[in-house]
Design a protein around this motif. Sequence first.
Motif, PDB file in Angstrom:
ATOM      1  N   GLU A 127      -3.672  -7.204  24.127  1.00  0.00           N
ATOM      2  CA  GLU A 127      -3.341  -6.286  23.027  1.00  0.00           C
ATOM      3  C   GLU A 127      -3.744  -6.889  21.688  1.00  0.00           C
ATOM      4  O   GLU A 127      -3.928  -8.107  21.553  1.00  0.00           O
ATOM      5  CB  GLU A 127      -1.839  -5.989  23.015  1.00  0.00           C
ATOM      6  CG  GLU A 127      -1.310  -5.265  24.238  1.00  0.00           C
ATOM      7  CD  GLU A 127       0.190  -5.080  24.186  1.00  0.00           C
ATOM      8  OE1 GLU A 127       0.697  -4.131  24.790  1.00  0.00           O
ATOM      9  OE2 GLU A 127       0.876  -5.908  23.528  1.00  0.00           O
ATOM     10  N   ASN A 133      -4.323  -1.358  22.668  1.00  0.00           N
ATOM     11  CA  ASN A 133      -4.627  -1.918  23.979  1.00  0.00           C
ATOM     12  C   ASN A 133      -6.064  -2.462  23.991  1.00  0.00           C
ATOM     13  O   ASN A 133      -6.999  -1.767  23.584  1.00  0.00           O
ATOM     14  CB  ASN A 133      -4.449  -0.858  25.065  1.00  0.00           C
ATOM     15  CG  ASN A 133      -4.656  -1.408  26.458  1.00  0.00           C
ATOM     16  OD1 ASN A 133      -5.779  -1.514  26.936  1.00  0.00           O
ATOM     17  ND2 ASN A 133      -3.563  -1.755  27.118  1.00  0.00           N
ATOM     18  N   TRP A 134      -6.261  -3.682  24.454  1.00  0.00           N
ATOM     19  CA  TRP A 134      -7.579  -4.315  24.420  1.00  0.00           C
ATOM     20  C   TRP A 134      -8.597  -3.556  25.276  1.00  0.00           C
ATOM     21  O   TRP A 134      -9.749  -3.381  24.865  1.00  0.00           O
ATOM     22  CB  TRP A 134      -7.478  -5.763  24.902  1.00  0.00           C
ATOM     23  CG  TRP A 134      -8.773  -6.517  24.778  1.00  0.00           C
ATOM     24  CD1 TRP A 134      -9.771  -6.593  25.717  1.00  0.00           C
ATOM     25  CD2 TRP A 134      -9.232  -7.261  23.660  1.00  0.00           C
ATOM     26  NE1 TRP A 134     -10.818  -7.353  25.256  1.00  0.00           N
ATOM     27  CE2 TRP A 134     -10.506  -7.776  23.989  1.00  0.00           C
ATOM     28  CE3 TRP A 134      -8.689  -7.551  22.419  1.00  0.00           C
ATOM     29  CZ2 TRP A 134     -11.239  -8.569  23.107  1.00  0.00           C
ATOM     30  CZ3 TRP A 134      -9.408  -8.353  21.532  1.00  0.00           C
ATOM     31  CH2 TRP A 134     -10.679  -8.826  21.875  1.00  0.00           C
ATOM     32  N   ASN A 167      -2.802 -10.162  15.123  1.00  0.00           N
ATOM     33  CA  ASN A 167      -2.604 -11.127  16.203  1.00  0.00           C
ATOM     34  C   ASN A 167      -3.206 -10.578  17.505  1.00  0.00           C
ATOM     35  O   ASN A 167      -3.093  -9.381  17.802  1.00  0.00           O
ATOM     36  CB  ASN A 167      -1.115 -11.403  16.424  1.00  0.00           C
ATOM     37  CG  ASN A 167      -0.473 -12.057  15.217  1.00  0.00           C
ATOM     38  OD1 ASN A 167      -1.046 -12.958  14.605  1.00  0.00           O
ATOM     39  ND2 ASN A 167       0.721 -11.594  14.854  1.00  0.00           N
ATOM     40  N   GLU A 219       3.069  -0.842  11.181  1.00  0.00           N
ATOM     41  CA  GLU A 219       2.743  -1.675  12.342  1.00  0.00           C
ATOM     42  C   GLU A 219       2.135  -0.805  13.439  1.00  0.00           C
ATOM     43  O   GLU A 219       2.570   0.338  13.664  1.00  0.00           O
ATOM     44  CB  GLU A 219       3.994  -2.378  12.863  1.00  0.00           C
ATOM     45  CG  GLU A 219       3.726  -3.297  14.047  1.00  0.00           C
ATOM     46  CD  GLU A 219       4.983  -4.029  14.470  1.00  0.00           C
ATOM     47  OE1 GLU A 219       4.996  -4.602  15.584  1.00  0.00           O
ATOM     48  OE2 GLU A 219       5.960  -4.043  13.692  1.00  0.00           O
ATOM     49  N   ARG A 220       1.142  -1.382  14.130  1.00  0.00           N
ATOM     50  CA  ARG A 220       0.509  -0.632  15.215  1.00  0.00           C
ATOM     51  C   ARG A 220      -0.072  -1.620  16.228  1.00  0.00           C
ATOM     52  O   ARG A 220      -0.600  -2.683  15.856  1.00  0.00           O
ATOM     53  CB  ARG A 220      -0.590   0.279  14.671  1.00  0.00           C
ATOM     54  CG  ARG A 220      -1.150   1.259  15.689  1.00  0.00           C
ATOM     55  CD  ARG A 220      -2.060   2.258  15.029  1.00  0.00           C
ATOM     56  NE  ARG A 220      -2.654   3.173  15.980  1.00  0.00           N
ATOM     57  CZ  ARG A 220      -3.546   4.109  15.679  1.00  0.00           C
ATOM     58  NH1 ARG A 220      -3.927   4.265  14.406  1.00  0.00           N
ATOM     59  NH2 ARG A 220      -4.042   4.896  16.607  1.00  0.00           N
ATOM     60  N   THR A 221       0.024  -1.278  17.517  1.00  0.00           N
ATOM     61  CA  THR A 221      -0.494  -2.128  18.600  1.00  0.00           C
ATOM     62  C   THR A 221      -1.577  -1.363  19.362  1.00  0.00           C
ATOM     63  O   THR A 221      -1.385  -0.200  19.738  1.00  0.00           O
ATOM     64  CB  THR A 221       0.632  -2.538  19.561  1.00  0.00           C
ATOM     65  OG1 THR A 221       1.631  -3.256  18.827  1.00  0.00           O
ATOM     66  CG2 THR A 221       0.089  -3.432  20.666  1.00  0.00           C
ATOM     67  N   VAL A 255       0.105 -15.766  21.864  1.00  0.00           N
ATOM     68  CA  VAL A 255      -0.250 -14.974  20.694  1.00  0.00           C
ATOM     69  C   VAL A 255      -1.119 -15.836  19.781  1.00  0.00           C
ATOM     70  O   VAL A 255      -0.696 -16.922  19.359  1.00  0.00           O
ATOM     71  CB  VAL A 255       1.007 -14.492  19.934  1.00  0.00           C
ATOM     72  CG1 VAL A 255       0.595 -13.694  18.708  1.00  0.00           C
ATOM     73  CG2 VAL A 255       1.902 -13.656  20.850  1.00  0.00           C
ATOM     74  N   GLN A 257      -2.216  -6.688  17.845  1.00  0.00           N
ATOM     75  CA  GLN A 257      -1.059  -6.271  17.031  1.00  0.00           C
ATOM     76  C   GLN A 257      -1.412  -6.381  15.549  1.00  0.00           C
ATOM     77  O   GLN A 257      -1.864  -7.435  15.091  1.00  0.00           O
ATOM     78  CB  GLN A 257       0.150  -7.148  17.355  1.00  0.00           C
ATOM     79  CG  GLN A 257       1.412  -6.756  16.608  1.00  0.00           C
ATOM     80  CD  GLN A 257       2.543  -7.757  16.835  1.00  0.00           C
ATOM     81  OE1 GLN A 257       2.369  -8.951  16.601  1.00  0.00           O
ATOM     82  NE2 GLN A 257       3.673  -7.255  17.330  1.00  0.00           N
TER      83      GLN A 257
END
Length: 246
Positions: free
Chosen positions: A219, A239-240, A169, A235-237, A180, A221
């Motif tokens: 971001e 930063n754009w 996402n 799960e990992r996010t 989102v 996700q």
Amino acid sequence: MSEQRKPAEEYVVIRHRPGYRFRRAALLVSLTLVAAAAGYAAGLAQGGFRFSSAEASNEQLKDRVARLESNYRDARQQLVNLERGKLIDQQALNEARKIIVDLETRVGALQSDLTFYKNIMAPSETSKGLQVDRFSLGSDRQPGVYNFKLVLTQVGNNKSYIAGVVAVNIIGMRNDEKEVIALRDLSQDIEDLGVKFRFRYFQDVEGKLTLPDDFEPLEVQVVAQAQGRKSSQAERTFNWDDLTEN
């Protein structure tokens, strides 16, 4: 005896020409000066001035001019040679620098791959099972279009396959509100909300995404869900700005 008659008086008419005497006097002076100059030149020719000496000086000057022209041509050729050599040296230096940069890039990539496989085969106790290893973005020539690559890994126990789905996402702002957007809605390469995976060591998910004009990404996700006997979640996010800074 008759009286003898006196002849009649005669009158001569002279045309009056203003300035005539002045012009005549100037002409006489000019002729005098020309005659004097000619006599002076003749005296020099008969006296101290020698034409043979003039001819010798002329030949010497010609020889000096020829030597100077030859030296000039030699100097120009040396300059051309030096400039060509400098150009060749600069080209060789640029090629050497390019080769060094390419080698450094290859070494960095190999070290990254080595670390990647090392982590898969010999992980630490805190990083085993399904992992979201990385998500990368590459700018496309078109504005707002990016090439993406997602890498999933199975760390530690690689004797059997791991399977499941992964969802990506893009989180951002539109019209001052948080939004989102699923990767499926931004990429023609993704058909489902959850991309299926099945692998032993790692699997890549690649494609191209296009952002809406009025959307500001913040971001990315990534949520991966393994199913079956190896059920687990990773799960990992990202930063754009970190993804696009290069």
